[in-house]
Design a protein around this motif. Structure first.
Motif, PDB file in Angstrom:
ATOM      1  N   LEU A   8      32.136 -55.475 -11.727  1.00 17.54           N
ATOM      2  CA  LEU A   8      32.105 -54.012 -11.681  1.00 17.54           C
ATOM      3  C   LEU A   8      30.746 -53.505 -11.218  1.00 17.54           C
ATOM      4  O   LEU A   8      30.660 -52.548 -10.445  1.00 17.54           O
ATOM      5  N   SER A   9      29.672 -54.138 -11.668  1.00 21.04           N
ATOM      6  CA  SER A   9      28.331 -53.685 -11.287  1.00 21.04           C
ATOM      7  C   SER A   9      28.142 -53.731  -9.773  1.00 21.04           C
ATOM      8  O   SER A   9      27.504 -52.850  -9.185  1.00 21.04           O
ATOM      9  N   ASP A  10      28.708 -54.745  -9.122  1.00 22.32           N
ATOM     10  CA  ASP A  10      28.612 -54.843  -7.665  1.00 22.32           C
ATOM     11  C   ASP A  10      29.425 -53.754  -6.984  1.00 22.32           C
ATOM     12  O   ASP A  10      29.000 -53.166  -5.982  1.00 22.32           O
ATOM     13  N   MET A 189      16.083 -57.099  -6.965  1.00 16.03           N
ATOM     14  CA  MET A 189      17.531 -56.949  -7.032  1.00 16.03           C
ATOM     15  C   MET A 189      18.197 -58.295  -7.290  1.00 16.03           C
ATOM     16  O   MET A 189      19.113 -58.410  -8.111  1.00 16.03           O
ATOM     17  N   LEU A 190      17.718 -59.337  -6.610  1.00 18.73           N
ATOM     18  CA  LEU A 190      18.267 -60.677  -6.818  1.00 18.73           C
ATOM     19  C   LEU A 190      18.021 -61.142  -8.248  1.00 18.73           C
ATOM     20  O   LEU A 190      18.910 -61.711  -8.894  1.00 18.73           O
ATOM     21  N   ASN A 195      20.803 -62.022 -13.992  1.00 20.66           N
ATOM     22  CA  ASN A 195      21.120 -61.756 -15.397  1.00 20.66           C
ATOM     23  C   ASN A 195      22.624 -61.694 -15.640  1.00 20.66           C
ATOM     24  O   ASN A 195      23.067 -61.639 -16.788  1.00 20.66           O
ATOM     25  N   GLU A 196      23.400 -61.673 -14.549  1.00 22.89           N
ATOM     26  CA  GLU A 196      24.852 -61.660 -14.670  1.00 22.89           C
ATOM     27  C   GLU A 196      25.340 -63.108 -14.722  1.00 22.89           C
ATOM     28  O   GLU A 196      25.125 -63.874 -13.780  1.00 22.89           O
ATOM     29  N   PRO A 197      25.985 -63.518 -15.810  1.00 18.92           N
ATOM     30  CA  PRO A 197      26.361 -64.926 -16.010  1.00 18.92           C
ATOM     31  C   PRO A 197      27.141 -65.545 -14.854  1.00 18.92           C
ATOM     32  O   PRO A 197      26.843 -66.670 -14.435  1.00 18.92           O
ATOM     33  N   GLU A 201      25.742 -68.560 -12.512  1.00 21.55           N
ATOM     34  CA  GLU A 201      26.471 -69.828 -12.461  1.00 21.55           C
ATOM     35  C   GLU A 201      26.695 -70.277 -11.018  1.00 21.55           C
ATOM     36  O   GLU A 201      26.452 -71.430 -10.661  1.00 21.55           O
ATOM     37  N   GLY A 202      27.160 -69.344 -10.176  1.00 27.73           N
ATOM     38  CA  GLY A 202      27.420 -69.686  -8.784  1.00 27.73           C
ATOM     39  C   GLY A 202      26.152 -70.016  -8.019  1.00 27.73           C
ATOM     40  O   GLY A 202      26.117 -70.947  -7.212  1.00 27.73           O
ATOM     41  N   TYR A 203      25.104 -69.263  -8.285  1.00 28.52           N
ATOM     42  CA  TYR A 203      23.826 -69.469  -7.595  1.00 28.52           C
ATOM     43  C   TYR A 203      23.241 -70.842  -7.930  1.00 28.52           C
ATOM     44  O   TYR A 203      22.794 -71.580  -7.048  1.00 28.52           O
TER      45      TYR A 203
END
Length: 238
Positions: A8-10, A189-190, A195-197, A201-203
């Motif tokens: 949602l934040s994106d 921003m990155l 901080n988004e789990p 995880e993907g990064y």
């Protein structure tokens, strides 16, 4: 699929950015109204998150409105320039180069970016048609022998999450090197996204690295007169 849906934040950030890009000035109330309409049924984000996005991309005017930062607007126009640098460096290193389907229609110095693709069609083995379609949307690929060696996603904003999702169709066991290319001022921003789990995880899972716009430009200028580029030297491209 790495992300079942875009966070949602994106999605909120994209709406705010679209409003800033499409209007000379906007009020905070106008932005909130747009968000309430776009995200009904309890999905509306908290105002603190909206303010954080505005501070990242905009500045306040004398009448209390918000305006897109000129430096951010300028960086938007550099997207094609970064893709050009990457395509040229990839060829110097002896790789085939693919520019994403969406970006191929963009231009740099009056030349379509599609011109910098080594082949008219992306030819990779071991992928379904749907996977190949998504991989072909990645901004820049360096590949050889039907195997992707380097991935580059050139991003200014929220599409970083989508970029990581696209690249997740190339399994981690392929040992493909993956880079997010962002302006220096987007580093915060990155870090905020880290901080988004799900994003973190993907990064981390796919061992993404970061290259800043100015560092890429300097690296290109250092090697632009060279006909070839030693692959060992690519370690300095970060």
């Amino acid at each position: 699929m790495l992300f079942k849906q875009v966070p949602l934040s994106d999605r909120v950030e994209k709406v705010v950015l679209d409003m800033l890009r499409g209007n000379i000035k906007v009020t905070f109330d106008e932005i909130l109204q747009k968000l309430f309409i776009t995200f009904p049924n309890g999905l509306t984000p908290d105002t603190k998150g909206v303010v954080e996005v505005l501070k990242e991309y905009a500045t306040t005017t004398g009448d209390g409105r918000w305006r897109y930062k000129p430096e951010v607007n300028c960086r938007d126009s550099e997207h094609s320039e970064m893709i050009y640098y990457l395509s040229e460096l990839g060829k110097k290193a002896g790789f085939k180069v693919w520019v994403g389907n969406k970006e191929q229609g963009d231009a740099y110095k009056n030349e379509k970016l599609s011109k910098f693709c080594t082949e008219l069609n992306l030819k990779l083995s071991g992928f379904t048609n749907d996977e190949l379609r998504r991989i072909a949307m990645i901004d820049v690929l360096w590949y050889e022998n039907s195997s992707v060696k380097y991935i580059f996603e050139v991003e200014n904003s929220t599409s970083i999450t989508s970029a990581i999702e696209r690249a997740s169709h190339i399994p981690e066991e392929y040992e493909t090197k993956r880079f997010i290319v962002i302006p220096e001022e987007r580093q915060k921003m990155l870090e905020r996204k880290m901080n988004e789990p799900m994003f973190q995880e993907g990064y981390n899972k796919y061992k993404w690295q970061t290259i800043h716009y100015d560092a890429l430009k300097d690296f290109y200028n250092l090697h632009k007169s060279n006909k070839t580029l030693q692959r060992d030297g690519l370690i300095n491209l970060k």
